[in-house]
Structure formats: structure tokens, C-alpha cells
Design a protein around this motif. Structure first.
Motif, PDB file in Angstrom:
ATOM      1  N   SER A 108      -2.659   3.544  13.360  1.00 54.29           N
ATOM      2  CA  SER A 108      -2.191   4.167  12.133  1.00 54.29           C
ATOM      3  C   SER A 108      -1.655   5.572  12.383  1.00 54.29           C
ATOM      4  O   SER A 108      -2.032   6.234  13.359  1.00 54.29           O
ATOM      5  CB  SER A 108      -3.323   4.242  11.111  1.00 54.29           C
ATOM      6  OG  SER A 108      -3.745   2.947  10.732  1.00 54.29           O
TER       7      SER A 108
ATOM      8  N   THR B  43      -2.252  -4.105   8.803  1.00 58.51           N
ATOM      9  CA  THR B  43      -2.943  -5.393   8.785  1.00 58.51           C
ATOM     10  C   THR B  43      -1.938  -6.509   8.503  1.00 58.51           C
ATOM     11  O   THR B  43      -1.989  -7.579   9.107  1.00 58.51           O
ATOM     12  CB  THR B  43      -4.065  -5.409   7.732  1.00 58.51           C
ATOM     13  OG1 THR B  43      -4.940  -4.301   7.959  1.00 58.51           O
ATOM     14  CG2 THR B  43      -4.867  -6.689   7.803  1.00 58.51           C
TER      15      THR B  43
ATOM     16  N   ASP C 165       2.937   4.296   7.801  1.00 57.23           N
ATOM     17  CA  ASP C 165       2.610   3.083   8.553  1.00 57.23           C
ATOM     18  C   ASP C 165       3.536   1.919   8.221  1.00 57.23           C
ATOM     19  O   ASP C 165       3.859   1.106   9.089  1.00 57.23           O
ATOM     20  CB  ASP C 165       1.162   2.675   8.286  1.00 57.23           C
ATOM     21  CG  ASP C 165       0.161   3.571   9.005  1.00 57.23           C
ATOM     22  OD1 ASP C 165       0.540   4.215   9.995  1.00 57.23           O
ATOM     23  OD2 ASP C 165      -1.012   3.624   8.566  1.00 57.23           O
TER      24      ASP C 165
ATOM     25  N   SER D  78      -7.422   7.462   9.500  1.00 58.79           N
ATOM     26  CA  SER D  78      -7.361   6.006   9.666  1.00 58.79           C
ATOM     27  C   SER D  78      -7.290   5.623  11.137  1.00 58.79           C
ATOM     28  O   SER D  78      -7.883   4.622  11.570  1.00 58.79           O
ATOM     29  CB  SER D  78      -6.155   5.441   8.912  1.00 58.79           C
ATOM     30  OG  SER D  78      -6.259   5.705   7.527  1.00 58.79           O
TER      31      SER D  78
ATOM     32  N   PRO E  56       0.818  -1.224   0.000  1.00 51.44           N
ATOM     33  CA  PRO E  56       0.000   0.000   0.000  1.00 51.44           C
ATOM     34  C   PRO E  56       0.847   1.268   0.000  1.00 51.44           C
ATOM     35  O   PRO E  56       0.519   2.246  -0.691  1.00 51.44           O
ATOM     36  CB  PRO E  56      -0.825  -0.126   1.291  1.00 51.44           C
ATOM     37  CG  PRO E  56      -0.831  -1.577   1.610  1.00 51.44           C
ATOM     38  CD  PRO E  56       0.505  -2.082   1.158  1.00 51.44           C
ATOM     39  N   SER E  57       1.926   1.266   0.771  1.00 55.20           N
ATOM     40  CA  SER E  57       2.787   2.439   0.852  1.00 55.20           C
ATOM     41  C   SER E  57       3.488   2.696  -0.482  1.00 55.20           C
ATOM     42  O   SER E  57       3.513   3.823  -0.980  1.00 55.20           O
ATOM     43  CB  SER E  57       3.830   2.260   1.962  1.00 55.20           C
ATOM     44  OG  SER E  57       4.740   3.329   1.989  1.00 55.20           O
TER      45      SER E  57
ATOM     46  N   GLY F 269      -4.785  -1.464  10.622  1.00 60.07           N
ATOM     47  CA  GLY F 269      -5.378  -1.116   9.343  1.00 60.07           C
ATOM     48  C   GLY F 269      -4.340  -0.831   8.275  1.00 60.07           C
ATOM     49  O   GLY F 269      -3.198  -0.481   8.578  1.00 60.07           O
ATOM     50  N   GLY F 270      -4.730  -0.962   7.008  1.00 62.65           N
ATOM     51  CA  GLY F 270      -3.808  -0.680   5.904  1.00 62.65           C
ATOM     52  C   GLY F 270      -2.567  -1.541   5.977  1.00 62.65           C
ATOM     53  O   GLY F 270      -2.656  -2.760   6.180  1.00 62.65           O
ATOM     54  N   PRO F 271      -1.374  -0.950   5.846  1.00 66.49           N
ATOM     55  CA  PRO F 271      -0.141  -1.738   5.956  1.00 66.49           C
ATOM     56  C   PRO F 271      -0.024  -2.484   7.283  1.00 66.49           C
ATOM     57  O   PRO F 271       0.616  -3.537   7.348  1.00 66.49           O
ATOM     58  CB  PRO F 271       0.961  -0.670   5.837  1.00 66.49           C
ATOM     59  CG  PRO F 271       0.332   0.439   5.072  1.00 66.49           C
ATOM     60  CD  PRO F 271      -1.106   0.464   5.512  1.00 66.49           C
TER      61      PRO F 271
ATOM     62  N   SER G 213      -8.027  -6.814  10.394  1.00 67.54           N
ATOM     63  CA  SER G 213      -7.971  -5.360  10.293  1.00 67.54           C
ATOM     64  C   SER G 213      -8.807  -4.755  11.415  1.00 67.54           C
ATOM     65  O   SER G 213      -9.728  -5.394  11.941  1.00 67.54           O
ATOM     66  CB  SER G 213      -8.495  -4.890   8.936  1.00 67.54           C
ATOM     67  OG  SER G 213      -9.884  -5.153   8.824  1.00 67.54           O
TER      68      SER G 213
ATOM     69  N   SER H 219       1.241   3.996  -3.321  1.00 69.54           N
ATOM     70  CA  SER H 219       0.953   5.428  -3.191  1.00 69.54           C
ATOM     71  C   SER H 219       2.149   6.264  -3.608  1.00 69.54           C
ATOM     72  O   SER H 219       2.002   7.279  -4.306  1.00 69.54           O
ATOM     73  CB  SER H 219       0.566   5.737  -1.741  1.00 69.54           C
ATOM     74  OG  SER H 219       0.376   7.114  -1.549  1.00 69.54           O
TER      75      SER H 219
END
Length: 394
Positions: free
Chosen positions: A279, A232, A333, A284, A73-74, A228-230, A256, A77
């Protein structure tokens, strides 16, 4: 075992303890490796990153697969490119499902030893199915099969992590964090101040060994890790560390922060402990805070812990809030995960010792092995005939 001093005496003699404690120094070495390789690395990556339809696949087995889940995810982006995490175990067993399009691909492979049969098979399948594929190999073992196969290739670039990152303990610790940091720096750009902040935060956390040992001394029957996100992916790695080092005697689960209510919350009981990774972004983090408050209302204040980033002047706090100093300025994150996981590693190590297990070899009867056994790699063109029946390390 409830004596914290005795517990610490037990773990201090293990390779796993040494490999957890050495991580801040290993991260500094890994960052230096990236800096020294930067010109050649950028030259290798440039043709791929110039392709607007580039697909970046982050792959590995077990803990190495979770690196991709945290980083994807990072990096997606940052790079404005299609970045996906696909475990080698999925890619090898269902290659046409995970490599369905012949698009320009950068396959980033993570491997502690590089000797897992799936590691090389994944790169072989990519070569076989894709017309344009380049390989970035991040590994901790210069003698591994993956390094030997790709080091001479012009369409491959190998980033070899510091020698001591090649953990000798059963569980991956230094290898996991060094490879995670390496891919974030290699593809996301050098950030010397972030590396310094991560190392300092982990060192501050490890100064609280007694507090973590006391937390582990009573050994919860179940531990749930949420993020959440990374984070997870980090929750998943944290749960695996607990399962591995306690030989499954502590049931560990991950999810998550927002997904946990949708059924999995049923795993909690009066003997459970929940750890929520918070986060960096306020939007988030609001969802993390919601589940923290909900769980504390149902299982108790002292049964729900948070791990979060703090300002440079923050102090690591024990009890139910663990705040790592100097990370608020990092604001990523995936990078936070490099330091956050040290809490889970050390907690699992202490639980292992409290159960009077041997952390460097939690499965002396061989039910689960550091050296993975029984993997057969089948030919894609003739699936009925195995082409390799090998043992390999993750």
C-alpha cells in the motif's frame, strides 16, 4: 521449458503479449478521451453527485467486477458518497438483495465487449427496481449490446475506450486497465501527471521482461497474491489472470494482507510463491510489511515477492523486490493498481508459455471460453420463464 529466450520467442507472437505491452499508450488515449468528454461528463454527473443520499454502484462480470472492487474504496473517500462494488452476476441473480432501497443511484457498468447477457440485464433490473437511476457505461466495444442500448438514452453516458483496448486475447489486459483508469479519472478528477507516471512506471517494468520470464521459467505450483484495501481487488484479478492463462495448472489464490493468517495461509507449501502488493500509505503498508516478513521466515526469502511504488529516481528492481519508479508521488492505491497489475499479467503470460500452452487460447477443448456460454436471463416477474438464453463475451 526453462530457456528464457525460447519462452520470450513464444509469447512475442501472441495477441496477449501485444495487448500487455500496448497498455501505457492505451492509458494515454483513454485519459485523452476523458479530457475531451469532461464538460459533457460533468454536466451529466452533476445532478447525481449533488444528491447527498446518492448510492454509486460499480458493476461488471469477472475481471470487470474487480475494477469496482479496486476503485470503490478510493472513490468513496474522494466523493464522500456511498460507493459499492457489486458484480453483475450477483446483481442479476439476487437483485432485491443488492438493490434493496429505492435511493438515487448511479450505476457504473464496466464491460469489455458489452455483449454479456448480465451486463444489460443488470441495467434493466436497476431501471425496473429503482425510481431514480442513471447509468455511466464504460466499455471497449462500440458494437456491443450495452453501448447500443445506452448510447441514445438521456439518462445514460457512455465512455468508449480506445478501440485497441477491446482485447482479442483470451484474458482481459488492456480492457481491464483502461476501464479502471477511466472510472478513477471520470469520477475522481483528471490527473494528467498521474497518468504520465503510471505509463512511465509500466514502461520501466516492461523493460525487465527477461527478469520476469526467468522468474516464471520454473513455474510455481501455487501462487498467492495479497494486498490491502483497493489492492485486495487487484490481488483477486492477479490470481484470475494466473488461473486463466495457465488453464488452472497453476493454482492461484488471493486474500488481503491482514486476512491471510485467518486460515487461508494453509494454502502455502514449499512449492508456492507469494506476491504482496504494498500500500501507498505508511500505516496500511505496515500490515503488508508484517505479512511479508512472516512469510519469508516460513517459506524463504526468494519465495515472497513485493510490488511497490517508488520515487521518481527509483529503479525497477528484480529478485524479491519490484519497485516501480515515479509512483510514490501519486499516493493512491487504486491508481497504483493500474501499473502494478502489469507485473501479474506478464508473469502469468510467461508461466503459460513455460507450460507450453497457447496463451491466446489456453482452453482449446472449450472447457472455458472467452465467449461465455449458457447464460440464461430470467424474468424477475416470472422467474420460471427464461426471457433470454444468450452467449456473450465478458
Amino acid at each position: 521449458m526453462s530457456d528464457t529466450a525460447s519462452l520470450k520467442a513464444l509469447i512475442s507472437e501472441t495477441a496477449t503479449y501485444r495487448e500487455i505491452l500496448q497498455q501505457p499508450d492505451v492509458w494515454r488515449e483513454a485519459a485523452q478521451t476523458i479530457r475531451k468528454s469532461r464538460a459533457a461528463l460533468d454536466a451529466f454527473l452533476a445532478p447525481s453527485l449533488a444528491r447527498e443520499n446518492l448510492r454509486i454502484v460499480l458493476t461488471g462480470a469477472g475481471t470487470s467486477a474487480f475494477i469496482g472492487q479496486i476503485a470503490a474504496p478510493s472513490l468513496g473517500s474522494r466523493l464522500s458518497r456511498r460507493v459499492e462494488a457489486v458484480a453483475t452476476t450477483d446483481l442479476v441473480s439476487h437483485p432485491e438483495a443488492h438493490l434493496p432501497q429505492d435511493v438515487p443511484t448511479l450505476l457504473v457498468s464496466f464491460a469489455r465487449s458489452g455483449d454479456s447477457p448480465e451486463s444489460k440485464a443488470a441495467t434493466d433490473l436497476a431501471d425496473q427496481l429503482l425510481g431514480e437511476v442513471r447509468h455511466l457505461i464504460i466499455t471497449c466495444n462500440a458494437d456491443g449490446a450495452l453501448n447500443r442500448a445506452h448510447e441514445p438514452r438521456e439518462d445514460s453516458f457512455v465512455l468508449l475506450m480506445p478501440e485497441r483496448s477491446n482485447d482479442t486475447g483470451f484474458a482481459m489486459t488492456s480492457s481491464f486497465t483502461s476501464m479502471l483508469l477511466a472510472v478513477l479519472l471520470a469520477l475522481g478528477g483528471d490527473d494528467e501527471s498521474a497518468v504520465d507516471a503510471l505509463a512511465a512506471a509500466a514502461e520501466a517494468l516492461l523493460e525487465q521482461q527477461d527478469s520476469i520470464a526467468r522468474l516464471a521459467a520454473t513455474v510455481p505450483q501455487r501462487v498467492v497474491f495479497l494486498g490491502g484495501g483497493p489492492l485486495t481487488g487487484l490481488a483477486r484479478e492477479s490470481a484470475l489472470k494466473m488461473l486463466e492463462l495457465t488453464a488452472g495448472q497453476v493454482v492461484a489464490y488471493h486474500d488481503s494482507s491482514l486476512g491471510f493468517r485467518h486460515g487461508p495461509k494453509a494454502v502455502l507449501d514449499a512449492h508456492s510463491l507469494a506476491v504482496v502488493y504494498e500500500s501507498a500509505g505508511s500505516y496500511s503498508r505496515a500490515y503488508d510489511d508484517d505479512i511479508v516478513q512472516e512469510l519469508r521466515a516460513s517459506v524463504g526469502q526468494d519465495r515472497v515477492l513485493t510490488v511497490s511504488a517508488g520515487r521518481a529516481d527509483a529503479r525497477v528492481t528484480a529478485e524479491s523486490h519490484w519497485t516501480l519508479p515515479g509512483l510514490a508521488e501519486v499516493n493512491d492505491d487504486a491508481l497504483h493498481a493500474v501499473a502494478f497489475v502489469v507485473f501479474a499479467q506478464f508473469f502469468a503470460l510467461c508461466c503459460s508459455a513455460a507450460l507450453q500452452l497457447t496463451p491466446d487460447n489456453p482452453f482449446p477443448n472449450g472447457d472455458v471460453n472467452r465467449v461465455v456460454k449458457g447464460v440464461i436471463i430470467h424474468s424477475l416477474n416470472n422467474a420460471a420463464s427464461p426471457v433470454a438464453a444468450l452467449d456473450g463475451r465478458r
